[in-house]
Design an enzyme around this catalytic site. Sequence first.
Site: not given
Length: 485
Positions: A16, A42, A117, A257
């Site tokens: 998130c 997100g 998060n 990533y």
Amino acid sequence: MLTTNPFDDDKLREECGVFGIYDAETASAVVALGLHALQHRGQEAAGITSWDGQHFHTHRAMGHVAGNFDRDDVIRGLPGRVAVGHVRYSTTGETALRNVQPLFAELSSGGFAVAHNGNISNAMKLRRELVRRGSIFQSTSDTEVIIHLVATSTYRTLLDKFIDALKQVEGAYSLICLTPEGMLACRDPLGIRPLVMGKLGDATIFASETVALDVIGAEFIREVEPGEIVIVTDSGVRSIQPFGSINPRPCIFEHVYFSRPDSIVDGTSVYDVRKAIGAQLAIEAPVEADLVIPVPDSGVPAAIGYAQQSGIPFELGIIRSHYVGRTFIQPGDQVRHLGVKLKHNANRALIGGKRVVLIDDSIVRGTTSLKIVQMMRDAGAAEVHMRIASPPTRHSCFYGVDTPERTKLLAAKLDVPGMSDYIHADSLAFVSIEGLYKALGHDRRAEVRPQHCDACFTGDYPTTLTDQDELAPTDQLSLLAERVV
């Protein structure tokens, strides 16, 4: 519905993104801009809560930031000089508006909004205990557990209640909380999830990534330290460390990533690290080929590094369209297969008769890699080799990443030659865990313990996993029972 981005469907989903600002004109409008920059973290839902000095105001919606928070009437409905926002991809809890953050509740001390998060790995156990004591939950999100722990704490001040709550949770969290007294921002003691601090004039800002500061023209001040709570009020900014000294273990996949390549994570350019991973991959897994081709878009920096190190030309052999909607109605299998090509298509004139090296950031289920390899063969590639800029993902993440069950991870069921056969590649190789650390400037063999959380690759989880441990026997049986056929 069919997602028209087939390459992104087989990725580890970003956790998130959070963004908060204190003491700014039209704070909610600034938060909306910050959330735009964090949209990659997100894409399921977004929300903003503001405080105007007397009342809290919240707007939450399913879908992207654009379309929900680019309207004047929405921003006007979120007045005040203080605001916090959240973009969500669910890792716990159903996909429903009631789980969209920030979550808000009226406590004895006043309103309390939280954007989170990460993932609380003992949330189920805590929830059961709270319900037995009379708590009434309004969502299925693990984040709501924090609110109830604060509400039921016997400590006197809100800050002490907050610390008491955090000492009861395990797992990963970066939190931005909004109260009538001010803003609280904190990071779990291991620093698994990221959080940075910035300034825009007199305003104090917190965000998941530095790119969100860049977008609004803010100055990066520093990272919020693992285990640190930063308190921002009209009197100023102060910091406390209530959890003692613990060796940090920030998530290594932020470099691979999750984070945008134009962000700075742990003091290092994400773009530079990904190029270094690609170069290390070329050293560890060379191959004779004519072209290095990235899987767009996340494979691009690593592919540049691989090409520069190997001397093999870098080319865009897969072209991505950026003008296709996220989903469309598909009436049958024929249209479904055509839809796969709407966002990505092979550059046939370039690929025909060539030996190609495909560079991607990871392999999760393997379904994506299978499609990409076949796309190259259909375009006339003479050979298709695949190189992955991370080690094999053999273990699930329980710290705020939507990893499939371990039984669905290809690397948990097959060795590398078996994975290569499964995706029909001429060869397949992954960067080693030591090579990944080397690209980050660390010598993993020389370290007493890893500098990062790399549990998805190694199974070395840095915290206890209370909820998961209760399910472990069933998971192990199902893993033994399932095999790729």
